[in-house]
Write an enzyme that holds these catalytic residues in place. Structure first.
Site, PDB file in Angstrom:
ATOM      1  N   GLY A  46       0.902  -0.979   0.076  1.00  0.00           N
ATOM      2  CA  GLY A  46       0.012   0.039   0.200  1.00  0.00           C
ATOM      3  C   GLY A  46       0.835   1.429   0.142  1.00  0.00           C
ATOM      4  N   GLN A  51       3.108  10.079   1.617  1.00  0.00           N
ATOM      5  CA  GLN A  51       4.305   9.288   1.495  1.00  0.00           C
ATOM      6  C   GLN A  51       5.272   9.418   0.343  1.00  0.00           C
ATOM      7  OE1 GLN A  51       2.124   5.395   2.393  1.00  0.00           O
ATOM      8  NE2 GLN A  51       3.982   5.186   3.708  1.00  0.00           N
ATOM      9  N   CYS A  94       5.778  -0.238   7.376  1.00  0.00           N
ATOM     10  CA  CYS A  94       5.628   1.010   6.721  1.00  0.00           C
ATOM     11  C   CYS A  94       6.667   1.407   6.047  1.00  0.00           C
ATOM     12  CB  CYS A  94       5.127   2.129   7.986  1.00  0.00           C
ATOM     13  SG  CYS A  94       4.608   3.731   7.063  1.00  0.00           S
ATOM     14  N   LEU A  95       6.389   1.738   4.616  1.00  0.00           N
ATOM     15  CA  LEU A  95       7.671   2.252   3.808  1.00  0.00           C
ATOM     16  C   LEU A  95       7.951   3.548   4.195  1.00  0.00           C
ATOM     17  CD1 LEU A  95       6.142   0.971   0.310  1.00  0.00           C
ATOM     18  CD2 LEU A  95       7.557   0.148   1.628  1.00  0.00           C
ATOM     19  N   HIS A 136      -4.493   1.397   7.729  1.00  0.00           N
ATOM     20  CA  HIS A 136      -3.074   1.840   7.806  1.00  0.00           C
ATOM     21  C   HIS A 136      -3.101   3.087   6.814  1.00  0.00           C
ATOM     22  CE1 HIS A 136       1.360   1.346   7.941  1.00  0.00           C
ATOM     23  NE2 HIS A 136       1.291   1.757   7.106  1.00  0.00           N
ATOM     24  N   GLU A 137      -3.694   3.019   5.468  1.00  0.00           N
ATOM     25  CA  GLU A 137      -3.491   3.852   4.547  1.00  0.00           C
ATOM     26  C   GLU A 137      -4.189   5.098   4.758  1.00  0.00           C
ATOM     27  OE1 GLU A 137      -0.542   3.755   2.711  1.00  0.00           O
ATOM     28  OE2 GLU A 137      -0.668   1.442   3.304  1.00  0.00           O
ATOM     29  N   HIS A 140      -2.705   7.371   7.168  1.00  0.00           N
ATOM     30  CA  HIS A 140      -1.794   8.353   6.857  1.00  0.00           C
ATOM     31  C   HIS A 140      -2.392   9.571   6.232  1.00  0.00           C
ATOM     32  CE1 HIS A 140       2.276   6.145   6.588  1.00  0.00           C
ATOM     33  NE2 HIS A 140       1.702   5.262   6.118  1.00  0.00           N
TER      34      HIS A 140
HETATM   35  O1  K1U Z   1       1.718   2.521   3.881  1.00  0.00           O
HETATM   36  C1  K1U Z   1       2.993   1.952   3.886  1.00  0.00           C
HETATM   37  O2  K1U Z   1       3.603   2.570   4.272  1.00  0.00           O
HETATM   38  C2  K1U Z   1       2.941   0.556   3.132  1.00  0.00           C
HETATM   39  C3  K1U Z   1       2.787  -0.724   4.020  1.00  0.00           C
HETATM   40  C4  K1U Z   1       1.388  -1.014   4.207  1.00  0.00           C
HETATM   41  C5  K1U Z   1       0.883  -2.306   5.144  1.00  0.00           C
HETATM   42  C6  K1U Z   1       1.818  -3.283   5.437  1.00  0.00           C
HETATM   43  C7  K1U Z   1       1.277  -3.995   6.257  1.00  0.00           C
HETATM   44  C8  K1U Z   1       0.298  -3.919   7.054  1.00  0.00           C
HETATM   45  C9  K1U Z   1      -0.520  -2.729   6.824  1.00  0.00           C
HETATM   46  C10 K1U Z   1      -0.064  -1.892   5.847  1.00  0.00           C
HETATM   47  C11 K1U Z   1       3.727  -1.664   3.307  1.00  0.00           C
HETATM   48  O3  K1U Z   1       3.587  -2.227   2.393  1.00  0.00           O
HETATM   49  S1  K1U Z   1       5.021  -2.347   4.354  1.00  0.00           S
HETATM   50  C12 K1U Z   1       5.695  -3.443   3.241  1.00  0.00           C
HETATM   51  C13 K1U Z   1       5.142  -4.979   3.393  1.00  0.00           C
HETATM   52  O4  K1U Z   1       4.240  -5.185   4.183  1.00  0.00           O
HETATM   53  C14 K1U Z   1       5.300  -5.798   2.364  1.00  0.00           C
HETATM   54  C15 K1U Z   1       6.560  -5.845   1.582  1.00  0.00           C
HETATM   55  C16 K1U Z   1       6.702  -6.771   0.710  1.00  0.00           C
HETATM   56  C17 K1U Z   1       5.903  -7.993   0.565  1.00  0.00           C
HETATM   57  C18 K1U Z   1       4.984  -7.994   1.510  1.00  0.00           C
HETATM   58  C19 K1U Z   1       4.704  -7.005   2.332  1.00  0.00           C
HETATM   59 ZN    ZN Z   2       2.639   3.265   6.230  1.00  0.00          ZN
END
Ligand code: K1U
Ligand code: ZN
Length: 177
Positions: A46, A51, A94-95, A136-137, A140
């Site tokens: 997401g 972001q 979270c990225l 989560h999004e 943000h």
């Molecule tokens: O919003 C963001 O920062 C993105 C975040 C979203 C998220 C992840 C987990 C639970 C709720 C919301 C991410 O994508 S973090 C990276 C991640 O979860 C992932 C990366 C590679 C493969 C699978 C998952």
């Molecule tokens: Zn995030």
């Protein structure tokens, strides 16, 4: 499509409340494409517009499994209409807070109303990882981060770690001319 630089904790931009999108125009469609490209590149499931430094109420996500076809989705001006009483605990990342993961408890199911890239309203009933990711999004868009659900002790530790990393990190290159 362009991969855009991600805003990283403790940048105060992440605490801004994003403004509603007034019109789904070419600029909004281009930003959505860039956000999807940036999310797939990271990789993540997401991404909210803030972001990548754009304070508008738009998010993208794709929670398809690795062995499934891609399923990119765009939510503009999303609103949570209902939340289930039942809750779920998911490990979140979270990225904007790279390489830090923690368990967060949230409603297990949500109903979300939003506008799609076609400009039409949609209502999505979500559970599982889709419900977690949408919440989560949408957080943000309101300047809320998943670390806000942790104890103050844990949150302060994470913020301190990222403040130190930001000091050691060279400033981003500026465009000239
Ligand atoms: O919003 C963001 O920062 C993105 C975040 C979203 C998220 C992840 C987990 C639970 C709720 C919301 C991410 O994508 S973090 C990276 C991640 O979860 C992932 C990366 C590679 C493969 C699978 C998952
Ligand atoms: Zn995030």
């Amino acid at each position: 499509m362009t991969i855009r630089p991600l805003i990283i904790l403790p940048d105060p931009v992440l605490r801004q409340v994003s403004r509603p999108v007034e019109r789904v125009d070419d600029a909004v469609r281009k930003l959505a494409d860039d956000m999807l490209e940036t999310m797939y590149d990271a990789p993540g499931i997401g991404l909210a517009a803030i972001q990548v430094g754009e304070p508008i109420r738009m998010l993208v996500l794709d929670v398809a499994d690795k062995d499934e076809a891609k399923n990119p989705q765009v939510f503009i001006n999303p609103e949570i209409l209902t939340r289930s009483q039942e809750t779920n605990v998911h490990e979140e990342g979270c990225l904007s807070i790279p390489d830090y993961y923690a368990e967060v408890e949230r409603p297990a199911g949500v109903t979300v109303k939003a506008i799609g890239l076609d400009g039409k309203e949609k209502v999505v009933e979500a559970d599982g990882i889709l419900a977690t990711c949408l919440q989560h999004e949408i957080d943000h868009l309101n300047g809320v981060l998943f670390i806000d659900y942790l104890s103050k002790l844990k949150r302060d530790m994470v913020v301190r770690r990222f403040r130190k990393l930001a000091k050691d990190r060279p400033p981003p290159a500026r465009m000239v001319g």
